[in-house]
Design an enzyme around this catalytic site. Structure first.
Site, short mmCIF file in Angstrom:
data_model
loop_
_atom_site.label_atom_id
_atom_site.label_comp_id
_atom_site.label_asym_id
_atom_site.label_seq_id
_atom_site.Cartn_x
_atom_site.Cartn_y
_atom_site.Cartn_z
N ARG A 194 3.47 -0.08 -5.03
CA ARG A 194 3.40 -0.66 -3.84
C ARG A 194 2.04 -1.42 -3.42
O ARG A 194 1.86 -1.99 -2.49
CB ARG A 194 3.59 0.68 -2.72
CG ARG A 194 4.74 1.41 -2.57
CD ARG A 194 4.54 2.29 -1.60
NE ARG A 194 4.62 1.59 -0.24
CZ ARG A 194 5.52 1.08 0.35
NH1 ARG A 194 6.83 1.30 -0.08
NH2 ARG A 194 5.48 0.58 1.55
N TRP A 226 -2.98 -2.58 -1.43
CA TRP A 226 -2.76 -3.99 -1.83
C TRP A 226 -3.52 -4.73 -0.76
O TRP A 226 -2.98 -4.68 0.40
CB TRP A 226 -1.11 -4.24 -1.82
CG TRP A 226 -0.82 -5.61 -2.53
CD1 TRP A 226 -0.78 -5.96 -3.51
CD2 TRP A 226 -0.64 -6.84 -1.42
NE1 TRP A 226 -0.14 -7.42 -3.64
CE2 TRP A 226 -0.18 -8.03 -2.40
CE3 TRP A 226 -0.58 -7.10 -0.10
CZ2 TRP A 226 -0.14 -9.25 -1.80
CZ3 TRP A 226 -0.69 -8.42 0.26
CH2 TRP A 226 -0.17 -9.42 -0.57
N CYS A 272 0.86 -1.36 -0.14
CA CYS A 272 0.00 -0.07 -0.13
C CYS A 272 0.84 1.25 -0.06
O CYS A 272 1.99 1.23 0.41
CB CYS A 272 -1.05 0.14 1.26
SG CYS A 272 -1.99 -1.24 1.43
N LYS A 322 5.39 -4.11 -5.21
CA LYS A 322 7.03 -4.02 -5.29
C LYS A 322 7.59 -4.26 -3.91
O LYS A 322 8.69 -5.02 -3.71
CB LYS A 322 7.40 -2.83 -6.11
CG LYS A 322 8.94 -2.63 -5.95
CD LYS A 322 9.18 -2.21 -7.35
CE LYS A 322 10.70 -2.40 -7.66
NZ LYS A 322 10.98 -3.92 -8.26
N GLU A 334 6.19 -13.68 -13.36
CA GLU A 334 5.56 -12.40 -12.90
C GLU A 334 4.85 -11.66 -13.68
O GLU A 334 3.85 -11.10 -13.35
CB GLU A 334 6.64 -11.69 -12.33
CG GLU A 334 7.62 -12.07 -11.10
CD GLU A 334 8.61 -11.06 -10.68
OE1 GLU A 334 8.35 -10.62 -9.56
OE2 GLU A 334 9.47 -10.90 -11.27
N GLU A 365 15.83 -16.91 -12.01
CA GLU A 365 15.46 -15.63 -12.20
C GLU A 365 14.70 -15.30 -13.41
O GLU A 365 13.69 -14.70 -13.69
CB GLU A 365 16.63 -14.61 -11.96
CG GLU A 365 16.41 -13.12 -12.36
CD GLU A 365 15.30 -12.63 -11.15
OE1 GLU A 365 14.94 -13.02 -10.46
OE2 GLU A 365 14.99 -11.24 -11.48
N ASN A 388 -1.06 1.80 5.99
CA ASN A 388 -0.43 0.77 5.19
C ASN A 388 0.22 -0.05 6.12
O ASN A 388 0.97 0.11 6.99
CB ASN A 388 0.72 1.47 4.50
CG ASN A 388 2.04 0.43 3.95
OD1 ASN A 388 3.01 0.98 4.01
ND2 ASN A 388 1.72 -0.72 3.81
N GLY A 389 -0.21 -1.42 6.38
CA GLY A 389 0.13 -2.50 7.20
C GLY A 389 -0.84 -3.34 7.59
O GLY A 389 -1.99 -3.44 6.86
N HIS A 393 15.83 -35.83 -13.84
CA HIS A 393 15.09 -36.11 -12.49
C HIS A 393 13.61 -35.71 -12.37
O HIS A 393 13.21 -35.72 -11.32
CB HIS A 393 15.82 -35.94 -11.24
CG HIS A 393 17.37 -36.34 -11.30
ND1 HIS A 393 17.72 -37.91 -11.24
CD2 HIS A 393 18.43 -35.66 -11.71
CE1 HIS A 393 18.94 -37.98 -11.36
NE2 HIS A 393 19.53 -36.89 -11.34
N LYS A 425 10.91 -14.12 -13.77
CA LYS A 425 10.63 -12.94 -14.59
C LYS A 425 9.21 -13.13 -15.56
O LYS A 425 8.40 -12.37 -15.50
CB LYS A 425 11.57 -12.30 -15.43
CG LYS A 425 12.54 -11.55 -14.76
CD LYS A 425 12.44 -10.05 -14.27
CE LYS A 425 11.92 -10.19 -13.06
NZ LYS A 425 12.71 -10.32 -11.87
#
Ligand code: G6P
Length: 615
Positions: A27, A75, A2, A610, A495, A488, A101-102, A511, A492
């Protein structure tokens, strides 16, 4: 998560808050809202969706006049994203309004008590509970807003950055923080409040970052008062001069922040080693390491804690530290580490890696490691962030603001910093010869130019993206230093394109993942010349026999993989330990182009944020 923004001063608050919210959307972006004081009343508008959706509807709902206001981009944690759960939230009387925010963990108990006292709730949020708790305390004790906020916060368990105002006291905003960031910009007779400095950078470069368990009352035209929430003692706040500039947080002609940030990597890496890498003198200078050299030299092992992309940079560093400095390394997801009762002792060094410096799990892992006596070193991008302040020492990555939710330049600059540290320690420990050390420095200095060259594959990567954009699954393979790069690359793609992708150590393919391979499966294989090249070539043969489509990331001039692969993307040659800085570039571009072709929201992919300030 947020983003919060507030303004009190002599300008119109609405445009400042709206622009600020757009900058903080990284955010969280599932709903947005603004509350303004128009001289008589609070005007509030909020909606599910993005700040753009809020902007479209706000003018038809409220007048946007007023020099005091607060805004929020959300968020969701408690309560689905919808209009009602969006912030700001009113208290029952309609006099008070809050953004938060929290997470308030004990909101259930508090809510029950408030319901018993006659309060009602329209949303499912913990935030509406907090504002009514504040109102209840304010009324029952007949005290000022600041005092009521202070008492309420002593009853709250959880994390918060809040801003509250009272329509009967329209000359002040009360703010407080615990666990979520809160910056106060100080202008001429005006104050800006925000989760980071980006919303107010064009108005002032003087800012105070509240510490945990601090609150402040910002009054129009008055001096700011900061105090400790618990013991009410006044704090003399440190006014920081911000280095940020406006161009850094704008797209600068690029279609997306992510693309801009991919292209910024040559300069970002240069900024990371500037002043630290002194090739002509054959030295590396890093004050955070120098000042604690004894601790580093006595370290039994290094434990890296991080999340997401930063965790991948940590994995790369495992190879670098062990190979160059001969220090054993363990790399841990911060979220697992913190709940595992890990064995840590005084001769362990914990390195916490975080772009934002605010990730809740990483922060908690640091606190745990400190409580067990470990020395904690931070590798952060955001200057003055919570993690930067919580760690004993550290090194900034100096990548500049990273706004695209998918991390790019943070990753390569983290690897750069970690390489510098490993090389410095290797030199101090004598685990690297002076000629090898010098060779590494020379190669590291050439990396920005080589990244520039790797970026030249952009059009070719785009043509590959065109071929595979409709694919449902991708596999990414790499070995050694490039195994984390495979992880990574897969992250990417997941996401931002929402295509399922898995990263795997190339040899482990037999395997399990090999069962997935058929003529429809694209497999990105990192096969640089100086790694376990022959072994990777064998893995490529195995894929080819099963008709998988091979996209090879190879060293310039490679012939062998070219014969076998469906496509090869070349990167310049470098030392294997530095190769992740180059091989990651085409993988960033591939995911970017696929996501754009699929019409995804590249900079703000669904469900992500983010800065993950909740656990
Ligand atoms: C989120 C972001 C990722 C990031 C991770 C860790 O998931 O979307 O890009 O890698 O958090 O963030 P940090 O700021 O601690 O590096």
């Amino acid at each position: 998560m947020c983003g919060i923004v507030g303004y009190i001063g002599h300008r119109e608050a609405y445009p400042i808050i709206l622009k600020g919210l757009k900058r903080l959307e990284y955010r969280g972006y599932d709903s947005a809202g603004i509350a303004l004081y128009d001289g008589e009343n609070i005007k509030l508008s909020k909606t599910k969706g993005k700040v753009d959706d809020l902007e479209k509807r706000i003018n038809s709902e409220i007048s946007t006049v007023g020099t005091l206001g607060i805004g929020h981009t959300r968020w969701a944690t408690h309560g689905v994203p919808n209009d009602i759960n969006s912030h700001p939230h009113y208290s029952n009387s309609g006099d008070l309004v809050i953004i938060h925010n929290g997470i308030i963990e004990n909101y259930g108990t508090l809510k029950k008590e408030l319901i018993n006292r006659g309060y009602s709730f329209t949303s499912e949020t913990d935030t509406e509970v907090l504002i009514n708790l504040i109102e209840d305390i304010k009324k029952s004790e007949n005290i000022k807003l600041g005092q009521a906020v202070q008492i309420a916060l002593t009853q709250v368990v959880g994390a918060y950055a809040i801003a509250v105002f009272d329509k009967n006291k329209p000359n002040e905003i009360v703010v407080a923080r615990l666990g979520s960031p809160l910056a106060i910009g100080i202008g001429d007779d005006e104050f800006f409040i925000a989760s980071d400095a980006s919303p107010f950078i064009e108005y002032t470069n003087n800012a105070i970052y509240l510490e945990d368990e601090e609150m402040a009352i910002v009054r129009r035209g008055k001096e700011i008062k900061v105090r400790k929430i618990k013991d009410d003692s006044l704090v003399n706040p440190y006014v920081q001069k911000l280095q940020l500039n406006l161009e850094q947080i704008e797209k600068g002609g690029y279609e997306h922040f992510m693309l801009k940030e991919i292209y910024e990597q040559p300069n970002a890496i240069k900024d990371t080693y500037r002043g630290r890498l002194l090739t002509d003198k054959a030295i590396i200078k890093m004050s955070g390491v120098e000042d604690n050299m004894k601790k580093f030299l006595n370290a039994n092992r290094i434990i890296v804690v991080a999340c997401g992309t930063s965790w991948h940079a940590g994995l790369v560093s495992e190879y670098i530290f062990e190979n160059l400095a001969r220090i054993p390394v363990e790399v841990e997801y911060a979220s697992e580490f913190r709940y595992r009762n890990p064995v840590i002792n005084e001769n362990d060094i914990v390195i916490a890696i975080s772009q934002s410096g605010e990730t809740a799990d990483t922060l908690a892992a640091i606190k745990l490691a400190k409580s067990k006596g470990a020395f904690v070193f931070g590798v952060c991008n955001v200057v003055g962030s919570s993690i930067a302040r919580e760690t004993h020492a550290g090194a900034y990555t100096h990548a500049g603001p990273e706004i695209g939710v998918a991390s790019t330049k943070a990753f390569t600059t983290q690897i750069t910093v970690l390489s510098l540290i490993a090389l410095r320690l290797a030199r101090a420990k004598g685990t690297i010869s002076s000629s090898d050390f010098r060779h590494h420095l020379i190669e590291l200095e050439m990396i920005p130019d080589k990244v520039e060259k790797a970026l030249k594959s952009d059009d070719y990567v785009k043509s590959i993206a065109e071929i595979y954009k409709g694919t449902k699954n991708f596999l990414y393979l790499g070995r050694g230093y490039n195994f984390p790069v495979a992880l990574e690359g897969a992250l990417k793609l997941k996401e931002i394109s929402y295509i399922h992708a898995e990263g795997y150590p190339a040899a482990e393919m037999k395997h399990g993942p090999i069962a997935l391979i058929d003529e429809n499966m694209p497999i990105v294989v990192i096969a640089t010349k100086n790694g376990q090249y022959d072994k990777v070539v064998s893995n490529i043969q195995e894929i080819k026999s099963r008709k998988g489509k091979i996209i090879g990331i190879v060293t310039k001039g490679d012939q062998i993989v070219k014969e076998l692969a469906d496509h090869v993307i070349e990167v310049p040659e470098t030392l294997e330990s530095l190769s992740p800085l180059l091989t990651t570039i085409p993988l960033q571009l591939l995911s970017y182009h696929i996501a754009v072709m699929l019409d995804r929201n590249v900079d703000q992919p669904r469900n992500l944020a983010k800065s993950v300030t909740v656990e």
